[in-house]
Motif scaffolding. Structure first.
Motif, mmCIF file in Angstrom:
data_model
loop_
_atom_site.group_PDB
_atom_site.id
_atom_site.type_symbol
_atom_site.label_atom_id
_atom_site.label_comp_id
_atom_site.label_asym_id
_atom_site.label_seq_id
_atom_site.Cartn_x
_atom_site.Cartn_y
_atom_site.Cartn_z
ATOM 1 N N ARG A 32 0.878 -1.316 0.263
ATOM 2 C CA ARG A 32 -0.024 -0.308 0.477
ATOM 3 C C ARG A 32 0.934 1.504 -0.081
ATOM 4 N NH1 ARG A 32 -1.713 4.242 4.259
ATOM 5 N NH2 ARG A 32 -3.300 4.511 3.587
ATOM 6 N N GLU A 33 1.990 1.266 0.827
ATOM 7 C CA GLU A 33 2.689 2.668 0.866
ATOM 8 C C GLU A 33 3.927 2.425 -0.563
ATOM 9 O OE1 GLU A 33 3.130 4.423 2.986
ATOM 10 O OE2 GLU A 33 1.040 3.815 4.166
ATOM 11 N N PRO A 72 2.719 3.147 -4.780
ATOM 12 C CA PRO A 72 2.337 4.350 -5.209
ATOM 13 C C PRO A 72 4.008 5.249 -5.461
ATOM 14 C CG PRO A 72 0.573 4.100 -3.009
ATOM 15 C CD PRO A 72 1.838 2.913 -3.540
ATOM 16 N N PHE A 85 -8.155 0.208 -0.481
ATOM 17 C CA PHE A 85 -6.429 0.679 -0.193
ATOM 18 C C PHE A 85 -6.128 1.467 -1.056
ATOM 19 C CE2 PHE A 85 -7.914 -3.246 2.981
ATOM 20 C CZ PHE A 85 -7.860 -2.271 3.654
ATOM 21 N N LEU A 86 -5.764 1.260 -2.097
ATOM 22 C CA LEU A 86 -5.370 2.125 -3.278
ATOM 23 C C LEU A 86 -5.987 1.968 -4.702
ATOM 24 C CD1 LEU A 86 -1.663 -0.169 -4.103
ATOM 25 C CD2 LEU A 86 -2.029 1.755 -2.846
ATOM 26 N N TYR A 115 -1.172 3.812 -8.990
ATOM 27 C CA TYR A 115 -1.360 3.548 -8.274
ATOM 28 C C TYR A 115 -1.531 5.173 -7.247
ATOM 29 C CZ TYR A 115 -1.924 -1.804 -9.356
ATOM 30 O OH TYR A 115 -1.531 -2.392 -10.012
ATOM 31 N N GLU A 116 -2.280 4.971 -6.691
ATOM 32 C CA GLU A 116 -2.478 6.357 -5.148
ATOM 33 C C GLU A 116 -3.192 5.448 -4.063
ATOM 34 O OE1 GLU A 116 -6.241 9.466 -6.312
ATOM 35 O OE2 GLU A 116 -3.794 9.502 -7.725
ATOM 36 N N GLN A 117 -3.438 6.189 -3.604
ATOM 37 C CA GLN A 117 -3.757 5.589 -1.669
ATOM 38 C C GLN A 117 -5.331 6.307 -1.639
ATOM 39 O OE1 GLN A 117 -1.264 6.401 1.477
ATOM 40 N NE2 GLN A 117 0.298 4.556 0.959
ATOM 41 N N GLU A 118 -6.601 5.443 -1.437
ATOM 42 C CA GLU A 118 -7.466 5.807 -1.202
ATOM 43 C C GLU A 118 -7.270 6.728 0.223
ATOM 44 O OE1 GLU A 118 -10.180 5.987 -2.925
ATOM 45 O OE2 GLU A 118 -10.823 4.169 -4.289
ATOM 46 N N ARG A 139 -4.779 8.505 3.585
ATOM 47 C CA ARG A 139 -3.651 8.825 3.441
ATOM 48 C C ARG A 139 -3.064 8.210 5.398
ATOM 49 N NH1 ARG A 139 0.655 9.574 1.525
ATOM 50 N NH2 ARG A 139 1.338 10.788 2.844
ATOM 51 N N THR A 190 2.284 11.431 6.824
ATOM 52 C CA THR A 190 0.853 11.767 5.676
ATOM 53 C C THR A 190 0.786 12.871 5.440
ATOM 54 O OG1 THR A 190 -0.772 12.080 8.378
ATOM 55 C CG2 THR A 190 -0.173 9.482 6.964
ATOM 56 N N LYS A 199 2.893 13.974 0.260
ATOM 57 C CA LYS A 199 2.869 12.828 0.458
ATOM 58 C C LYS A 199 4.068 12.018 -0.548
ATOM 59 C CE LYS A 199 -1.295 12.777 -2.744
ATOM 60 N NZ LYS A 199 -2.325 12.735 -3.552
#
Length: 287
Positions: free
Chosen positions: A128-129, A132, A167-168, A176-179, A181, A250, A253
């Motif tokens: 998840r980290e 992105p 989650f992404l 991908y980007e996080q939904e 933070r 957080t 980005k």
């Protein structure tokens, strides 16, 4: 633990729940709550929680600090008080809009139900980290970045789960980007999946001592003799520290590496009963 402040729309309910939680875990009282918040009247915060009085702006800040709120939680609580005490609809609407803005800008999400399976394997929070940070990277590239800890196929399946469970968000091919933070586990889910995650991460911490140079990892510890009251205070300090760390991570980005922070406090001996003699060894060592 209590629910995140972001789940409340009534500051008095949050303060009452905080008080009840502290009372269950330590010798906490309304007098102590008022004292650490800087109020001379020992029952003032009880009067506030009963709806018979309110909090001034300075008082709100002191109470937020006493409850260990930092960063977005601190800001949200201030607006929560403003929302609850607003006399005019316009002020109430403005405070509520600020509450929504704080939650949206920090994108805090409380995990419940099926999404708690996020904690079943360390690959989910790591990917998840990591994903992105590496736009356009193939599953094989992500696998290599994780030093082959899991295969490209496992990465592919993990990304599919992270996308499906929100989650992404996939914005382009292999991008991908996080939904959200920041994530927080539901208290009800803590005893199972989260415990397993802690065990897994503790093993990684042990290996990291030899795997990484001191310039890339930080380990320190203290052996201390304390009682239940001290324990509760230290837990509160650790929780506030964890929140400040999340707030730093957080705030912007991007990044170039995924780290894990473990905050641990656990007993090394049995509890000494009254009448038994003994001494505690205190020391601190960093390596």
């Amino acid at each position: 633990m209590i629910k995140s402040v972001f789940e409340y729309d009534d500051y008095r309910s949050f303060m009452s729940d905080y008080y009840q939680w502290k009372k269950r875990t330590s010798a906490f009282s309304w007098r102590e709550f008022a004292k650490v918040s800087g109020f001379s009247s020992p029952n003032y915060l009880k009067v506030v929680c009963d709806g018979k009085s309110g909090l001034s702006n300075p008082g709100t800040k002191r109470v937020a600090k006493a409850m260990g709120l930092v960063g977005a939680e601190y800001d949200y609580f201030q607006q929560l008080v403003r929302f609850g005490q607003a006399k005019k609809d316009a002020e109430k609407d403005d405070a509520y809009a600020e509450m929504i803005n704080i939650v949206s800008s920090h994108q805090v999400r409380v995990l419940k139900g099926e999404s708690i399976s996020f904690y079943e394997s360390w690959k989910y929070p790591v990917l998840r980290e990591l994903a992105p940070m590496m736009p356009g990277a193939k599953p094989s590239d992500l696998s290599k970045a994780c030093r082959g800890a899991f295969s490209a196929e496992e990465v592919r399946n993990a990304l599919a789960f992270l996308t499906r469970a929100r989650f992404l968000r996939k914005t382009a091919s292999d991008v991908y980007e996080q939904e959200d933070r920041s994530l927080q586990a539901s208290v009800a889910a803590m005893p199972t999946q989260v415990r397993a995650m802690h065990k897994e991460m503790a093993n990684f911490a042990k290996d990291a001592i030899e795997k990484y140079p001191v310039s890339e990892r930080n380990f320190s510890g203290a052996t201390i003799g304390i009682d239940e009251e001290d324990y509760a205070k230290i837990v509160e300090e650790l929780d506030a520290c964890r929140k400040r760390i999340i707030s730093i991570a957080t705030a912007k980005k991007g990044g170039n590496r995924v780290y894990r922070v473990n905050l641990q406090l656990f007993p090394l001996t049995e509890k000494i009963l009254k009448g038994e003699s003994g001494s505690a060894n205190k020391g601190c060592k960093k390596r």
